[in-house]
Design an enzyme around this catalytic site. Structure first.
Site, PDB file in Angstrom:
ATOM      1  N   LYS A   1       0.841  -1.203   0.000  1.00 34.07           N
ATOM      2  CA  LYS A   1       0.000   0.000   0.000  1.00 34.07           C
ATOM      3  C   LYS A   1       0.876   1.253   0.000  1.00 34.07           C
ATOM      4  O   LYS A   1       0.686   2.151  -0.809  1.00 34.07           O
ATOM      5  CB  LYS A   1      -0.909   0.014   1.238  1.00 34.07           C
ATOM      6  CG  LYS A   1      -1.946  -1.088   1.236  1.00 34.07           C
ATOM      7  CD  LYS A   1      -2.886  -0.961   2.423  1.00 34.07           C
ATOM      8  CE  LYS A   1      -2.187  -1.152   3.760  1.00 34.07           C
ATOM      9  NZ  LYS A   1      -1.570  -2.468   3.953  1.00 34.07           N
ATOM     10  N   THR A   2       1.795   1.283   0.940  1.00 37.11           N
ATOM     11  CA  THR A   2       2.652   2.462   1.034  1.00 37.11           C
ATOM     12  C   THR A   2       3.522   2.593  -0.215  1.00 37.11           C
ATOM     13  O   THR A   2       3.684   3.692  -0.751  1.00 37.11           O
ATOM     14  CB  THR A   2       3.502   2.400   2.316  1.00 37.11           C
ATOM     15  OG1 THR A   2       2.627   2.201   3.425  1.00 37.11           O
ATOM     16  CG2 THR A   2       4.269   3.682   2.526  1.00 37.11           C
TER      17      THR A   2
ATOM     18  N   ASP B   1      -2.052   7.894   4.129  1.00 35.46           N
ATOM     19  CA  ASP B   1      -1.644   6.514   4.473  1.00 35.46           C
ATOM     20  C   ASP B   1      -2.264   6.142   5.821  1.00 35.46           C
ATOM     21  O   ASP B   1      -2.601   7.017   6.618  1.00 35.46           O
ATOM     22  CB  ASP B   1      -0.109   6.428   4.561  1.00 35.46           C
ATOM     23  CG  ASP B   1       0.397   4.979   4.454  1.00 35.46           C
ATOM     24  OD1 ASP B   1      -0.433   4.065   4.317  1.00 35.46           O
ATOM     25  OD2 ASP B   1       1.624   4.767   4.500  1.00 35.46           O
ATOM     26  N   GLU B   2      -2.419   4.866   6.078  1.00 37.66           N
ATOM     27  CA  GLU B   2      -2.964   4.374   7.356  1.00 37.66           C
ATOM     28  C   GLU B   2      -4.310   5.039   7.685  1.00 37.66           C
ATOM     29  O   GLU B   2      -4.555   5.450   8.818  1.00 37.66           O
ATOM     30  CB  GLU B   2      -1.975   4.635   8.510  1.00 37.66           C
ATOM     31  CG  GLU B   2      -0.545   4.151   8.264  1.00 37.66           C
ATOM     32  CD  GLU B   2      -0.327   2.684   8.601  1.00 37.66           C
ATOM     33  OE1 GLU B   2      -1.324   2.001   8.915  1.00 37.66           O
ATOM     34  OE2 GLU B   2       0.822   2.229   8.507  1.00 37.66           O
TER      35      GLU B   2
ATOM     36  N   GLN C   1      -6.031  -3.514  10.475  1.00 36.50           N
ATOM     37  CA  GLN C   1      -4.920  -2.959  11.243  1.00 36.50           C
ATOM     38  C   GLN C   1      -5.318  -1.733  12.044  1.00 36.50           C
ATOM     39  O   GLN C   1      -4.468  -0.946  12.460  1.00 36.50           O
ATOM     40  CB  GLN C   1      -3.750  -2.616  10.312  1.00 36.50           C
ATOM     41  CG  GLN C   1      -3.084  -3.836   9.717  1.00 36.50           C
ATOM     42  CD  GLN C   1      -1.844  -3.472   8.911  1.00 36.50           C
ATOM     43  OE1 GLN C   1      -0.852  -3.025   9.469  1.00 36.50           O
ATOM     44  NE2 GLN C   1      -1.900  -3.638   7.604  1.00 36.50           N
TER      45      GLN C   1
ATOM     46  N   ARG D   1       4.732  -7.928  10.732  1.00 39.12           N
ATOM     47  CA  ARG D   1       5.947  -7.121  10.599  1.00 39.12           C
ATOM     48  C   ARG D   1       7.113  -7.989  10.130  1.00 39.12           C
ATOM     49  O   ARG D   1       8.144  -7.508   9.700  1.00 39.12           O
ATOM     50  CB  ARG D   1       6.349  -6.453  11.937  1.00 39.12           C
ATOM     51  CG  ARG D   1       5.374  -5.466  12.552  1.00 39.12           C
ATOM     52  CD  ARG D   1       4.934  -4.420  11.600  1.00 39.12           C
ATOM     53  NE  ARG D   1       3.627  -4.767  11.024  1.00 39.12           N
ATOM     54  CZ  ARG D   1       3.166  -4.246   9.886  1.00 39.12           C
ATOM     55  NH1 ARG D   1       3.868  -3.367   9.220  1.00 39.12           N
ATOM     56  NH2 ARG D   1       1.993  -4.612   9.414  1.00 39.12           N
TER      57      ARG D   1
HETATM   58  N1  LIG Z   1       5.233  -5.155  -6.560  1.00 42.64           N
HETATM   59  C1  LIG Z   1       6.165  -5.404  -5.659  1.00 42.64           C
HETATM   60  N2  LIG Z   1       7.224  -6.177  -5.948  1.00 42.64           N
HETATM   61  C2  LIG Z   1       8.156  -6.449  -5.022  1.00 42.64           C
HETATM   62  N3  LIG Z   1       8.149  -5.991  -3.783  1.00 42.64           N
HETATM   63  C3  LIG Z   1       7.129  -5.203  -3.415  1.00 42.64           C
HETATM   64  C4  LIG Z   1       6.088  -4.862  -4.315  1.00 42.64           C
HETATM   65  N4  LIG Z   1       5.215  -4.069  -3.670  1.00 42.64           N
HETATM   66  C5  LIG Z   1       5.684  -3.920  -2.417  1.00 42.64           C
HETATM   67  N5  LIG Z   1       6.833  -4.601  -2.241  1.00 42.64           N
HETATM   68  C6  LIG Z   1       7.622  -4.708  -0.980  1.00 42.64           C
HETATM   69  O1  LIG Z   1       6.783  -5.280   0.016  1.00 42.64           O
HETATM   70  C7  LIG Z   1       7.060  -4.746   1.286  1.00 42.64           C
HETATM   71  C8  LIG Z   1       5.797  -4.212   1.917  1.00 42.64           C
HETATM   72  O2  LIG Z   1       5.362  -3.043   1.230  1.00 42.64           O
HETATM   73  P1  LIG Z   1       4.636  -1.841   1.988  1.00 42.64           P
HETATM   74  O3  LIG Z   1       5.381  -1.461   3.204  1.00 42.64           O
HETATM   75  O4  LIG Z   1       4.379  -0.792   0.969  1.00 42.64           O
HETATM   76  O5  LIG Z   1       3.290  -2.580   2.380  1.00 42.64           O
HETATM   77  P2  LIG Z   1       2.018  -1.980   3.146  1.00 42.64           P
HETATM   78  O6  LIG Z   1       0.842  -2.541   2.480  1.00 42.64           O
HETATM   79  O7  LIG Z   1       2.134  -0.512   3.229  1.00 42.64           O
HETATM   80  O8  LIG Z   1       2.196  -2.678   4.552  1.00 42.64           O
HETATM   81  P3  LIG Z   1       1.565  -2.225   5.977  1.00 42.64           P
HETATM   82  O9  LIG Z   1       0.136  -2.635   5.926  1.00 42.64           O
HETATM   83  O10 LIG Z   1       2.323  -3.028   6.969  1.00 42.64           O
HETATM   84  O11 LIG Z   1       1.734  -0.747   6.086  1.00 42.64           O
HETATM   85  C9  LIG Z   1       8.107  -3.688   1.101  1.00 42.64           C
HETATM   86  O12 LIG Z   1       9.368  -4.262   1.409  1.00 42.64           O
HETATM   87  C10 LIG Z   1       8.010  -3.364  -0.378  1.00 42.64           C
HETATM   88  O13 LIG Z   1       9.253  -2.932  -0.902  1.00 42.64           O
HETATM   89 MG   LIG Z   2       2.219   0.792   4.896  1.00 40.53          MG
END
Ligand SMILES: Nc1ncnc2c1ncn2[C@@H]1O[C@H](COP(=O)(O)OP(=O)(O)OP(=O)(O)O)[C@@H](O)[C@H]1O
Ligand SMILES: [Mg+2]
Length: 740
Positions: free
Chosen positions: A32-33, A218-219, A249, A600
């Protein structure tokens, strides 16, 4: 390779969908981020949008900093763009428009210390009993109101008129007046006043609505009412708003976050597009499956399942330790074992439920020379309340310890201000005696204000009493006595705030420190104890350096990731915590927190529990966490045979406390207070000569004689002791059945 090629089709769709409302609703680690940062890059690079027209907000400075770094990695640094926390975005707006509300634009921002000072003066001005109505209490009610956009009058309407709400109303009004007079705002005002500016002045609102063509949050699941209003007003006009979040979350409901903000996004913004991301890139298959097997037990959630291309990886390791020391030892040992050359210490994180848990890990890591840092909090022995109470104990051991006395002379508040302290210190200097000695002089104390004099007399008397009797008391008796008799505990209780609750938890946890030493050495003296504490708190491996094991609460770990994660304390009553049962939906929120904690981890996850735990000075057999029981057992390795029932063996507890409920710091606190009070009320006359008694330090004995305040006892080891009635931990001997 184009930077957008890193995205999967759904992420890509989200990044490219720039016009109109968009909700990215997806589980942990699904990117997402990352999608949001790519979207920003796309807007700037491909769509030619000026960075000036983009607003991205999040919750913590750390998260905002990381987001900025990720964007800069994609488009180069030095771009002036608003990637900010809610507070800093509002501060920038108010610096320009605060005039509309009657402020100068160079208004001051009050931090918690300033707020407290302001509130104190009001409480004093209104002649309120500052024991009953503490500044902290009012501040927490007011903060709560401001998050809901309730002014003083709204508050009264919402909560109804009674003597107490009327007082709060008055205080709230005076507080607002005082801030205004000082041209100051507190943190909550930053958001509230920005919304007020928008409501009051269409032109100002329009200015930002037009400037920010693209808004991202975000969040989003953790936004509260006022943050939600802020975002909604800004986005209303052009509707280019993208929020990302995960309803699974949402872990800040207890602070006013409203999960409905995310669930009702479609209603708030017509024709919203919803994109779900389903691939998780963070964790191995087993970690993901285990986290899912927990969160799916929540009712009323939108079902969504993540998948991963990653290998299943190792199973989740579960370790059932003997006690909390064994648990910490195990974790430190695992870190030592896995910290090979190509690993950094910062690849390891220990995420706990309550701050009070950090202590045993700090000790175990230090013992193995493993560098660590405590993020988002202080090391246990650096916490204010721990330092204060240690100062009291140092004074008991050595009343001439001026440094210790200076630390607590007005802690809790006794009306001894800085000027008085200076005067007293100067006097002690002239007389060539310790500050404490000076305070024993009735003439000196009598010349101070009535409040200060009364407070100091009580403090001096307490210190003297315990100092004289220290040989005849266990360290734990001294500790309990000081907590209660100095008024320290009472002052915290009166505050009635979350912060004060946290401090009480830490103080009760100090009882565990004492208890563990007393368990090993029944004759432990205060000086021995103080020596060991000094060693613990000075020599440790706290390392501000980046390359250190990370210790923090699960709450503050939101949005972060680590290769190796330990979640300790998987026990009912600890996690889910006892608070979970106080509130409706409390258990569900704890389960979401468990999901956040587990997700995490990138490569490996450890769950640990202790079959016997000393927490808040109470030792008890524990029951494994409900969350462990809910987890899919196939994914667990190690001691994964869960006890069906709570262990029915009698709990061994400090002071013979035989509760079977999970340790609750406030239950423990009641017990401590009752005990100290009961002793106070038991005079020497309660014991008769010839009577058999027991003393926790000296064992069994016979009362020789009593006079006034002294009870003379001859113990079985042949010693004859004079014990002070009112604090001696003496009880009548009751023979156990079957024994003599
Ligand atoms: N398309 C992709 N290919 C490879 N790696 C990815 C891809 N998208 C995200 N990632 C990797 O996955 C991990 C998680 O991404 P991110 O932190 O953006 O997730 P999130 O959904 O924001 O998580 P959270 O809910 O914990 O905030 C990071 O290490 C990111 O670099
Ligand atoms: Mg995130």
């Amino acid at each position: 390779m184009n930077y957008l090629d890193h995205l999967n089709p759904q992420q890509r769709e989200a990044a490219l969908h720039t016009e109109g409302p968009l909700l990215i609703l997806a589980g942990a680690g699904s990117g997402k981020t990352s999608t949001m940062t790519h979207r920003i890059a796309y807007l700037i690079k491909e769509k030619g949008v000026s960075p000036y027209r983009i607003l991205a907000v999040t919750f913590t400075n750390k998260a905002a900093g990381e987001m900025r770094e990720r964007v800069e990695a994609l488009i180069g640094s030095g771009i002036n763009m608003w990637i900010l926390t809610f507070h800093s975005a509002c501060l920038r707006i108010l610096r320009k428009h605060a005039g509309l509300l009657g402020y100068d634009t160079d208004f001051a921002v009050y931090d918690p210390a300033d707020q407290k000072a302001a509130m104190k003066s009001i409480v004093k001005e209104l002649n309120l009993d500052d024991k009953r109505y503490t500044p902290a209490y009012f501040l927490s009610v007011i903060s709560d109101c401001k998050e809901k956009a309730l002014g003083p009058d709204d508050y009264l309407r919402a909560y109804g008129e009674d003597p107490k709400t009327k007082i709060v109303h008055q205080v709230y009004r005076d507080y607002e007046k005082l801030l205004k007079k000082n041209n100051a705002m507190d943190f909550d005002d930053l958001l509230l006043n920005t919304v007020r500016v928008f409501q009051k002045d269409e032109a100002a609102l329009l200015e930002y609505q037009q400037r920010f063509e693209y808004i991202m949050v975000d969040e989003y699941q953790d936004t509260n009412f006022i943050q939600y209003t802020f975002v909604k007003m800004l986005a209303e006009k052009n509707g280019n708003i993208c929020v990302v979040g995960d309803d699974d979350q949402c872990i800040y409901q207890w602070r006013g976050a409203d999960i409905r903000n995310i669930l009702e996004f479609e209603k708030d913004f017509k024709d919203a597009k919803i994109i779900k991301l389903e691939q998780n890139y963070r964790s191995t298959g087993n970690i993901l499956a285990a986290a899912h097997s927990v969160i799916e037990k929540n009712y009323g959630r939108k079902d969504k399942k993540l998948w991963t291309e990653k290998e299943p990886g190792s199973k989740i390791t579960y370790y059932r330790a003997d006690d909390e020391r064994d648990e910490a030892r195990y974790v430190a040992q695992e870190i030592d074992r896995l910290k090979t050359k190509d690993r950094r210490y910062s690849d390891f994180a220990i995420l706990y439920r309550t701050n009070a848990q950090s202590r045993t890990f700090e000790e175990a890591l230090s013992r193995r020379d493993i560098p660590y840092r405590v993020l988002g909090g202080l090391r246990y022995y650096d916490r204010k309340e721990v330092k204060d109470i240690v100062s009291y104990m140092r004074l008991v051991q050595n009343p001439s310890d001026d440094l210790a006395l200076l630390r607590i002379i007005n802690e809790p508040k006794r009306g001894v201000g800085a000027k008085t302290v200076d005067k007293l210190q100067a006097l002690a200097g002239v007389r060539g005696e310790s500050l404490f000695q000076t305070l024993t002089d009735e003439e000196v104390v009598g010349s101070l204000s009535a409040k200060a004099a009364a407070g100091l007399r009580q403090m001096v008397e307490t210190i003297q009493e315990y100092s004289r009797e220290q040989e005849n008391l266990r360290v734990s008796d001294i500790y309990d006595g000081l907590l209660v008799q100095t008024g320290y505990l009472k002052a915290l209780e009166d505050q009635n705030t979350l912060e004060a609750e946290g401090r009480i938890e830490n103080l009760m946890e100090f009882k565990s420190v004492i208890y563990n030493y007393e368990k090993d050495d029944g004759q432990l003296s205060l000086s021995d104890f103080m020596e060991r504490i000094a060693l613990l708190s000075e020599v440790d491996n706290h390392d501000e350096n980046e390359n250190a094991v990370v210790l923090m609460t699960m709450h503050s770990a939101k949005g972060l990731e680590f290769p190796f994660v330990f979640l300790p304390g998987m026990e009912d009553g600890l996690f889910p915590g006892w608070r979970a049962f106080d509130r409706e939906d409390g258990l569900e929120e704890e389960r979401r927190l468990c999901y956040v904690g587990m997700t995490r981890a990138k490569e490996r996850l450890w769950l640990t529990s202790a079959s016997m735990r000393t927490l808040y000075g109470k030792t008890d057999f524990t029951r494994e966490s409900q969350f462990l029981r809910e987890m899919d057992k196939k994914l667990l390795d190690g001691d994964a045979v869960f006890e069906k029932k709570k262990d029915s063996r009698t709990p061994i507890s400090l002071d013979g406390y035989r509760g079977a409920k999970p340790a609750n710091p406030f239950e423990q606190l009641k017990y401590v207070k009752r005990q100290v009070k009961e002793r106070r009320e038991t005079g020497a006359e309660a014991f008769q000569p010839g009577e058999e008694v027991v003393h926790p330090k000296f064992g069994r004995g016979v009362v020789e004689k009593t006079d006034g305040k002294i009870i003379q006892v001859s113990f079985r080891d042949g010693s004859l002791k004079k014990l002070a009635a009112g604090i001696a931990p003496l009880s009548r001997y009751i023979p156990e059945e079957g024994k003599e």
